[in-house]
Write a protein that holds these residues in place. Structure first.
Motif, PDB file in Angstrom:
ATOM      1  N   SER A  79       0.832  -1.213   0.000  1.00  0.00           N
ATOM      2  CA  SER A  79       0.000   0.000   0.000  1.00  0.00           C
ATOM      3  C   SER A  79       0.864   1.260   0.000  1.00  0.00           C
ATOM      4  O   SER A  79       0.550   2.227  -0.709  1.00  0.00           O
ATOM      5  CB  SER A  79      -0.956  -0.002   1.194  1.00  0.00           C
ATOM      6  OG  SER A  79      -0.236   0.090   2.401  1.00  0.00           O
ATOM      7  N   HIS A  80       1.964   1.261   0.756  1.00  0.00           N
ATOM      8  CA  HIS A  80       2.862   2.427   0.746  1.00  0.00           C
ATOM      9  C   HIS A  80       3.497   2.605  -0.624  1.00  0.00           C
ATOM     10  O   HIS A  80       3.628   3.730  -1.118  1.00  0.00           O
ATOM     11  CB  HIS A  80       3.937   2.281   1.807  1.00  0.00           C
ATOM     12  CG  HIS A  80       3.433   2.476   3.198  1.00  0.00           C
ATOM     13  ND1 HIS A  80       4.260   2.532   4.287  1.00  0.00           N
ATOM     14  CD2 HIS A  80       2.189   2.616   3.705  1.00  0.00           C
ATOM     15  CE1 HIS A  80       3.554   2.699   5.389  1.00  0.00           C
ATOM     16  NE2 HIS A  80       2.288   2.745   5.052  1.00  0.00           N
ATOM     17  N   LEU A  84       2.954   5.962  -2.912  1.00  0.00           N
ATOM     18  CA  LEU A  84       4.104   6.805  -3.272  1.00  0.00           C
ATOM     19  C   LEU A  84       4.382   6.782  -4.771  1.00  0.00           C
ATOM     20  O   LEU A  84       4.733   7.805  -5.363  1.00  0.00           O
ATOM     21  CB  LEU A  84       5.345   6.365  -2.494  1.00  0.00           C
ATOM     22  CG  LEU A  84       5.317   6.652  -0.996  1.00  0.00           C
ATOM     23  CD1 LEU A  84       6.483   5.971  -0.303  1.00  0.00           C
ATOM     24  CD2 LEU A  84       5.331   8.133  -0.745  1.00  0.00           C
ATOM     25  N   PHE A  85       4.214   5.630  -5.401  1.00  0.00           N
ATOM     26  CA  PHE A  85       4.455   5.537  -6.841  1.00  0.00           C
ATOM     27  C   PHE A  85       3.428   6.362  -7.599  1.00  0.00           C
ATOM     28  O   PHE A  85       3.768   7.088  -8.537  1.00  0.00           O
ATOM     29  CB  PHE A  85       4.412   4.067  -7.286  1.00  0.00           C
ATOM     30  CG  PHE A  85       4.975   3.841  -8.651  1.00  0.00           C
ATOM     31  CD1 PHE A  85       6.339   3.719  -8.839  1.00  0.00           C
ATOM     32  CD2 PHE A  85       4.142   3.744  -9.762  1.00  0.00           C
ATOM     33  CE1 PHE A  85       6.876   3.506 -10.100  1.00  0.00           C
ATOM     34  CE2 PHE A  85       4.667   3.529 -11.026  1.00  0.00           C
ATOM     35  CZ  PHE A  85       6.034   3.410 -11.195  1.00  0.00           C
ATOM     36  N   GLY A  86       2.178   6.295  -7.178  1.00  0.00           N
ATOM     37  CA  GLY A  86       1.130   7.076  -7.835  1.00  0.00           C
ATOM     38  C   GLY A  86       1.266   8.568  -7.570  1.00  0.00           C
ATOM     39  O   GLY A  86       1.043   9.395  -8.463  1.00  0.00           O
ATOM     40  N   ASP A  89       3.865  10.264  -9.836  1.00  0.00           N
ATOM     41  CA  ASP A  89       3.688  10.114 -11.277  1.00  0.00           C
ATOM     42  C   ASP A  89       3.801  11.484 -11.940  1.00  0.00           C
ATOM     43  O   ASP A  89       3.423  12.506 -11.358  1.00  0.00           O
ATOM     44  CB  ASP A  89       2.327   9.483 -11.573  1.00  0.00           C
ATOM     45  CG  ASP A  89       2.202   9.009 -12.997  1.00  0.00           C
ATOM     46  OD1 ASP A  89       3.232   8.994 -13.701  1.00  0.00           O
ATOM     47  OD2 ASP A  89       1.083   8.651 -13.398  1.00  0.00           O
ATOM     48  N   LYS A  90       4.342  11.519 -13.150  1.00  0.00           N
ATOM     49  CA  LYS A  90       4.507  12.805 -13.848  1.00  0.00           C
ATOM     50  C   LYS A  90       3.182  13.513 -14.052  1.00  0.00           C
ATOM     51  O   LYS A  90       3.118  14.736 -13.996  1.00  0.00           O
ATOM     52  CB  LYS A  90       5.188  12.583 -15.199  1.00  0.00           C
ATOM     53  CG  LYS A  90       6.681  12.537 -15.114  1.00  0.00           C
ATOM     54  CD  LYS A  90       7.278  12.642 -16.488  1.00  0.00           C
ATOM     55  CE  LYS A  90       8.762  12.882 -16.371  1.00  0.00           C
ATOM     56  NZ  LYS A  90       9.378  13.106 -17.654  1.00  0.00           N
ATOM     57  N   SER A  91       2.121  12.762 -14.280  1.00  0.00           N
ATOM     58  CA  SER A  91       0.812  13.386 -14.501  1.00  0.00           C
ATOM     59  C   SER A  91       0.290  14.055 -13.238  1.00  0.00           C
ATOM     60  O   SER A  91      -0.543  14.947 -13.311  1.00  0.00           O
ATOM     61  CB  SER A  91      -0.195  12.352 -15.005  1.00  0.00           C
ATOM     62  OG  SER A  91      -0.397  11.346 -14.033  1.00  0.00           O
ATOM     63  N   SER A 100      11.390   6.495  -9.409  1.00  0.00           N
ATOM     64  CA  SER A 100      12.321   5.382  -9.569  1.00  0.00           C
ATOM     65  C   SER A 100      12.933   4.979  -8.230  1.00  0.00           C
ATOM     66  O   SER A 100      13.211   3.801  -7.997  1.00  0.00           O
ATOM     67  CB  SER A 100      13.415   5.720 -10.578  1.00  0.00           C
ATOM     68  OG  SER A 100      14.240   6.744 -10.085  1.00  0.00           O
ATOM     69  N   LYS A 101      13.151   5.943  -7.329  1.00  0.00           N
ATOM     70  CA  LYS A 101      13.643   5.610  -5.983  1.00  0.00           C
ATOM     71  C   LYS A 101      12.625   4.742  -5.243  1.00  0.00           C
ATOM     72  O   LYS A 101      12.990   3.779  -4.562  1.00  0.00           O
ATOM     73  CB  LYS A 101      13.923   6.880  -5.169  1.00  0.00           C
ATOM     74  CG  LYS A 101      15.241   7.528  -5.447  1.00  0.00           C
ATOM     75  CD  LYS A 101      16.347   6.647  -4.946  1.00  0.00           C
ATOM     76  CE  LYS A 101      17.621   7.440  -4.813  1.00  0.00           C
ATOM     77  NZ  LYS A 101      18.727   6.607  -4.368  1.00  0.00           N
ATOM     78  N   VAL A 102      11.351   5.077  -5.377  1.00  0.00           N
ATOM     79  CA  VAL A 102      10.293   4.294  -4.747  1.00  0.00           C
ATOM     80  C   VAL A 102      10.286   2.882  -5.330  1.00  0.00           C
ATOM     81  O   VAL A 102      10.192   1.889  -4.603  1.00  0.00           O
ATOM     82  CB  VAL A 102       8.923   4.989  -4.921  1.00  0.00           C
ATOM     83  CG1 VAL A 102       7.782   4.071  -4.500  1.00  0.00           C
ATOM     84  CG2 VAL A 102       8.885   6.289  -4.144  1.00  0.00           C
TER      85      VAL A 102
END
Length: 157
Positions: A79-80, A84-86, A89-91, A100-102
């Protein structure tokens, strides 16, 4: 006269050829020495078991990025990671670097979980072959102690 000129050209070509061969031999020797040094450094590195994909990230750093303390809580890790990835996001105004670190942090934690699973499986097979009276330590306790060892080792350097 032409004969002397031909001898000069032949001697010059021989000198250049010898110098070229000598230089190539020196370069090959230097390359072999560098490869030997690199192998010895990798063999002496305490984290040499990590793959090339996540080689620059420690487990503690990955846990800090994903804000997880317990590796056994797979749902919290996922879930984390998703949040964090979402969010990066660039958008959504995020950056590819942080995203990329995530991703690398999740990858590193997955590597550690896979390694612990393999250790648990080999520990079970070893305990069955040696004796059934001494069970293998639980994976969660093993990972917690290893994490503490890595953190104290990193601080002492």
């Amino acid at each position: 006269m032409a004969r002397y000129l031909a001898q000069i050209i032949i001697l010059g070509a021989q000198l250049v050829g010898r110098a070229l061969v000598k230089t190539v031999r020196q370069e090959l020797q230097a390359f072999e020495d560098a490869a030997r040094i690199q192998e010895s450094l990798k063999a002496n590195e305490p984290s040499s078991g990590r793959s090339a994909l996540a080689k620059d990230m420690t487990l503690a750093e990955a846990q800090q990025i994903l804000n997880v303390k317990d590796l056994s809580d797979r749902q919290a890790i996922d879930s984390h990671y998703q949040h964090l990835f979402g969010a990066n996001d660039k958008s959504n105004g995020g950056t590819f670097y942080i995203q990329s670190k995530v991703f690398r942090a999740k990858e590193r934690i997955d590597q550690e979980l896979e390694r612990l699973q393999l250790l648990a499986q080999s520990g079970v097979s070893l305990s069955h072959s040696q004796s059934q009276s001494s069970p293998a330590p639980p994976a969660a306790a093993t990972s917690a102690s290893q994490c503490q060892d890595k953190e104290t080792g990193a601080k002492s350097r």
